[in-house]
Scaffold this active site. Structure first.
Site, PDB file in Angstrom:
ATOM      1  N   LYS A  44      86.142  39.150   6.026  1.00  0.00           N
ATOM      2  CA  LYS A  44      85.959  39.569   7.420  1.00  0.00           C
ATOM      3  C   LYS A  44      86.416  41.010   7.617  1.00  0.00           C
ATOM      4  O   LYS A  44      85.699  41.824   8.212  1.00  0.00           O
ATOM      5  CB  LYS A  44      86.740  38.641   8.347  1.00  0.00           C
ATOM      6  CG  LYS A  44      86.737  39.077   9.813  1.00  0.00           C
ATOM      7  CD  LYS A  44      87.696  38.239  10.634  1.00  0.00           C
ATOM      8  CE  LYS A  44      87.956  38.877  11.977  1.00  0.00           C
ATOM      9  NZ  LYS A  44      89.024  38.189  12.732  1.00  0.00           N
ATOM     10  N   ASP A  52      84.353  36.153  13.452  1.00  0.00           N
ATOM     11  CA  ASP A  52      85.663  35.738  13.943  1.00  0.00           C
ATOM     12  C   ASP A  52      85.508  34.466  14.770  1.00  0.00           C
ATOM     13  O   ASP A  52      84.441  33.852  14.794  1.00  0.00           O
ATOM     14  CB  ASP A  52      86.316  36.862  14.756  1.00  0.00           C
ATOM     15  CG  ASP A  52      85.619  37.109  16.096  1.00  0.00           C
ATOM     16  OD1 ASP A  52      84.520  36.547  16.323  1.00  0.00           O
ATOM     17  OD2 ASP A  52      86.175  37.858  16.914  1.00  0.00           O
TER      18      ASP A  52
END
Length: 214
Positions: free
Chosen positions: A124, A142
């Site tokens: 991420k 997210d």
């Protein structure tokens, strides 16, 4: 359980996002690729507002890996101690800074594999840096994107990796660059976890979420 939206609906959804905000921006303050990397690494289990508050003074004096090493771990802790897990994050920031100086001449790499090899940097974080700094269509999933992807059916998946693949598969190529920012901002300010603001949502009529809060 929501049904996956068809291509035409997805294009209309992102057309509306684009019309409302043609150039969406991430909300983490930074001055270059290195400070962006540090800010994103610090943002795990923390808010962007909290990270920006902690790095406001830090980034005035530290904007390179070498300057971070010169600052030292204890001084870094003093700047970021309001952020959750700050001690572990400080160790990772110092370690990744050392690697950048020794192995990359102080330059943040623009390779996902190289970024993920750095301490405290997962997929991420790597994707955020690739997207925000090098403008690659990398999708950083997210909790907001995971929630919206499954609520609306735009990019459903059982885990973040599946949602990332669904974004790549389902969202038209011309919207890929800004896709994750539109979704994050929509989740942060409109499609909230507990009380989504469905009444003012610009994609309300296209969303397949059955429990709309009207």
């Amino acid at each position: 359980m929501v049904a996956q939206l068809d291509y035409h609906k997805i294009r209309e959804i992102f057309g509306r996002f684009h019309a409302a905000d043609p150039e969406p921006k991430g909300e983490l303050d930074h001055v270059n690729a290195y400070t962006l990397l540090v800010a994103v690494a610090l943002s795990a289990q923390a808010t962007d507002v909290g990270v920006n508050r902690a790095t406001h003074d830090l980034f005035k004096i530290v904007d390179t890996p070498q300057k971070m090493l010169d600052l030292g771990e204890e001084a870094l802790i003093e700047h970021i101690k309001t952020i959750g897990l700050y001690r572990n994050k400080a160790k990772n920031v110092m370690r990744l800074s050392k690697i950048l100086v020794e192995d990359y001449d102080g330059v943040v790499p623009n390779s996902r594999a190289a970024l993920k090899s750095l301490p405290g940097v997962g997929r991420k974080t790597a994707n955020v840096v690739l997207n925000m700094w090098w403008h690659m269509p990398a999708q950083a999933v997210d909790t907001h994107i995971f929630r919206i992807g499954n609520r609306t059916g735009i990019c459903p998946g059982r885990d973040v990796n599946a949602v990332e693949r669904a974004i790549e598969d389902n969202i038209p190529a011309d919207y890929q660059l800004h896709a994750h920012h539109w979704l994050i901002l929509h989740g942060r300010y409109t499609c909230k976890a507990r009380k989504p603001l469905c009444a003012t949502c610009i994609i309300r009529d296209l969303c397949e979420f059955e429990d709309k809060n009207l």
